[in-house]
Design a protein around this motif. Structure first.
Motif, PDB file in Angstrom:
ATOM      1  N   ARG A 176      -1.663 -10.039 -10.491  1.00  0.00           N
ATOM      2  CA  ARG A 176      -1.022  -9.423  -9.361  1.00  0.00           C
ATOM      3  C   ARG A 176      -1.882  -8.633  -8.443  1.00  0.00           C
ATOM      4  N   LEU A 177      -2.431  -7.620  -9.074  1.00  0.00           N
ATOM      5  CA  LEU A 177      -3.278  -6.833  -8.316  1.00  0.00           C
ATOM      6  C   LEU A 177      -4.445  -7.741  -7.490  1.00  0.00           C
ATOM      7  N   ALA A 193       0.705  -5.040  -5.772  1.00  0.00           N
ATOM      8  CA  ALA A 193       0.611  -3.765  -6.486  1.00  0.00           C
ATOM      9  C   ALA A 193       2.076  -3.311  -7.046  1.00  0.00           C
ATOM     10  N   THR A 194       3.246  -3.749  -6.378  1.00  0.00           N
ATOM     11  CA  THR A 194       4.454  -3.549  -6.730  1.00  0.00           C
ATOM     12  C   THR A 194       4.976  -4.408  -7.932  1.00  0.00           C
ATOM     13  N   LEU A 246       5.190  -5.411 -14.044  1.00  0.00           N
ATOM     14  CA  LEU A 246       4.659  -6.119 -15.175  1.00  0.00           C
ATOM     15  C   LEU A 246       3.984  -5.009 -16.145  1.00  0.00           C
ATOM     16  N   ALA A 247       2.975  -4.344 -15.521  1.00  0.00           N
ATOM     17  CA  ALA A 247       2.156  -3.283 -16.601  1.00  0.00           C
ATOM     18  C   ALA A 247       3.179  -2.536 -17.124  1.00  0.00           C
ATOM     19  N   GLU A 248       4.157  -2.174 -16.690  1.00  0.00           N
ATOM     20  CA  GLU A 248       5.070  -1.262 -17.500  1.00  0.00           C
ATOM     21  C   GLU A 248       5.725  -1.915 -18.760  1.00  0.00           C
ATOM     22  N   LEU A 273      -0.763   2.005 -10.017  1.00  0.00           N
ATOM     23  CA  LEU A 273      -0.399   3.108  -9.028  1.00  0.00           C
ATOM     24  C   LEU A 273      -1.307   3.520  -8.232  1.00  0.00           C
ATOM     25  N   HIS A 274      -2.685   3.329  -8.574  1.00  0.00           N
ATOM     26  CA  HIS A 274      -3.749   3.677  -7.387  1.00  0.00           C
ATOM     27  C   HIS A 274      -3.662   2.933  -6.195  1.00  0.00           C
ATOM     28  N   SER A 275      -3.353   1.680  -6.525  1.00  0.00           N
ATOM     29  CA  SER A 275      -3.235   0.601  -5.295  1.00  0.00           C
ATOM     30  C   SER A 275      -2.037   0.760  -4.483  1.00  0.00           C
TER      31      SER A 275
END
Length: 200
Positions: free
Chosen positions: A86-87, A92-93, A98-100, A116-118
């Motif tokens: 996705r990144l 990024a949203t 997904l990362a969480e 979060l950086h993106s």
């Protein structure tokens, strides 16, 4: 491999080696064969999805990773790898969502720090990266380097690559083709580092 052409795990191992050596088509074909031999394995589909992502074939990466999750919804690494796709697609949203959901703490923090950086949430990204370093830095130096590179922290990324090298981090085998490290490629330090790894 000639001694075990029907062994999916042997095929996966040879595919990883082919990928490290830059033989993209061979790596993917071997992983396709591993999946065909063991279609109920979440692991082989995860490896295939990661290889697709590395080579920029993001739609195929996502399909393979989704299939991996269908087979094992609690599989480690898969949500993080989906977040990375996705990144790489500039979403990024969805990457953060997904990362969480990643079950492995170090890879959950890796994905969230980058997403979060993106999203421009610098303080939260800093906190996630600090947590990786404090809680997993000794074993996850390569992941710290990936996060730093994604965040544009070139000097810090190289510092952590050197830490990973000293620790013999197995992730370094993928450094030459890792899309997360592309921000490092333009600098004078990249080629000597890759050559030191025996990948140049």
């Amino acid at each position: 491999m000639a001694l075990a052409p029907g062994n999916a795990d042997v095929l996966r191992g040879v595919a990883s080696l082919a990928g490290i050596l830059g033989r993209a088509d061979e790596s993917i074909e071997l992983l396709r064969r591993a999946v065909a031999l063991d279609p109920l394995s979440s692991t082989y589909r995860r490896f295939l999805g990661l290889r697709f992502a590395i080579y920029g074939r993001l739609d195929e990466a996502e399909a393979a990773l989704r299939a991996s999750l269908d087979l094992n919804p609690k599989a480690g690494l898969v949500h993080c790898f989906l977040a990375i796709t996705r990144l790489l697609k500039d979403n990024a949203t969805e990457a953060l969502e997904l990362a969480e959901r990643e079950v492995l703490p170090d890879f959950r923090l890796l994905g969230t720090a980058m997403a979060l950086h993106s999203l421009g949430r610098a303080a939260e990204s800093d906190a996630a990266l600090t947590n990786i370093i404090d809680d997993h830095g000794a074993a996850a130096g390569y992941q710290v380097a990936e996060a730093c590179a994604w965040r544009g922290e070139v000097d810090r990324a190289f510092e952590w690559l050197e830490n990973a090298y000293a620790a013999r981090d197995p992730g370094l085998g993928h450094s030459a083709t890792d899309p997360l490290l592309k921000p490092l490629h333009a600098g004078a330090r990249w080629l000597p580092f890759v050559q030191k790894m025996g990948l140049g």
